[in-house]
Motif scaffolding. Sequence first.
Motif, PDB file in Angstrom:
ATOM      1  N   ARG A 119       0.719  -1.308  -0.022  1.00 23.82           N
ATOM      2  CA  ARG A 119      -0.019  -0.009  -0.026  1.00 23.82           C
ATOM      3  C   ARG A 119       0.786   1.253  -0.163  1.00 23.82           C
ATOM      4  N   ARG A 120       0.326   2.480  -0.717  1.00 20.98           N
ATOM      5  CA  ARG A 120       1.129   3.626  -0.810  1.00 20.98           C
ATOM      6  C   ARG A 120       1.292   4.339   0.504  1.00 20.98           C
ATOM      7  N   SER A 121       2.458   4.914   0.869  1.00 19.48           N
ATOM      8  CA  SER A 121       2.822   5.287   2.236  1.00 19.48           C
ATOM      9  C   SER A 121       2.389   6.685   2.139  1.00 19.48           C
ATOM     10  N   CYS A 124       1.343  10.034   8.033  1.00 16.56           N
ATOM     11  CA  CYS A 124       0.428   9.570   9.274  1.00 16.56           C
ATOM     12  C   CYS A 124       0.141  10.264  10.512  1.00 16.56           C
ATOM     13  N   CYS A 181       2.260   1.696  13.538  1.00 19.98           N
ATOM     14  CA  CYS A 181       2.471   2.249  11.878  1.00 19.98           C
ATOM     15  C   CYS A 181       3.990   1.907  11.548  1.00 19.98           C
ATOM     16  N   ARG A 296       3.002   4.032   6.799  1.00 22.86           N
ATOM     17  CA  ARG A 296       1.701   3.280   6.525  1.00 22.86           C
ATOM     18  C   ARG A 296       1.101   2.683   7.847  1.00 22.86           C
TER      19      ARG A 296
END
Length: 378
Positions: A119-121, A124, A181, A296
């Motif tokens: 999945r794309r970063s 956060c 994360c 992520r």
Amino acid sequence: MDKERDNSGDFLDRVGPDISASIFRTFDHPADLLRASLVKRSWRRFVVENDFCRKLCERLFPEAAIFAAAVEVSRSAPLSPRSSPSPDSPESSGDVESRAAQAEFRIYSNLLRALVSTRRSVDCILHCIGASSTDNFPDETIENTLEPQDRINLRPSYSSGGQDEDGVTETLTYRLSSDICIVHEIRIQPFEAYFPRMVRFRMGHCKLPCESESFVTDEDKDEDENQEDIADENYVWTYTSPEFPVLQESSLQTFKLQRPVLCIGGVVKIELLGVQRQATDDRYYICVCHAQVVGRSLSPVLMVDISDSGSRLVLKYLPAARGMRGMRSKALMQDNTLEWLEWARRTRYNQTRRLATMNLLLGPVQINELDNIIGGGV
């Protein structure tokens, strides 16, 4: 004869448990380990009984070793791996141990899948917790660093409070979007001439329960309360980066970590080292325009329960929470009620319908291979 042929063909029986374990420990990607667990029942049992999933998690991300236990939250009472049977339970200790080992396998296999997701970063950061000092509070508060702009109301986005001596470390502390994360890099844009010379990053968790942790807000907090929130005695830092040099220019600078880091507890502290002297008052300041923590989120299926003043961390796996937002699922998870489970089921059903519609419009969607092995998505 058939039985003998089956035994002779079992690799684990032929080479023995010690050599088999040595081979399984060479697997450095979750897909290899999980594929091996599907070869036959004896292989899966071998993977489960030897905790290979947990050990691979800790090898890939050493921070994962901090978990004191892992719990699967389901429709029945939460099952804690390696738990002891109740004296009144009709199950034998072997049955309980087997169920607990299977639960731990499910928990850590899902954690492995999340760790290697493609999945794309994204940024956060969810909230600001506080800054070590602030000039013109609250006009130049840390909250301004969440906005990608140089100035707020003609003032620097954030400015430290000013120090009488050089060598004082100023800090910015943030809460991330989930309990767990993976952080790849941190980006900082310093302001004009008040650049830090070096930066360093810490990641960890607050010792206090989540409900007692407060955040910076312009209306209801003063600077003294802000200092209490970021006091080091309230936190456990499980990762500290090396120091990175800062370019003496006002640009968004990227500091890539030596390896992806598992931030368990969702707190990141940015340490700004080497303040600059202001000629007008002969004091030392640092100014920052913008900050990002890039990585992520692993929630809402995986969460952290913190107890005993932050000394005991429990990894919680919520299989029914797929598709739920982190804050919503966390509140519902605490009750572990049928209402929460039904809400999770409906959410996942709606998500499946949306995926089917996308398939009709855009064609088949590629599914990560590990989804087929473990089942579901994180």
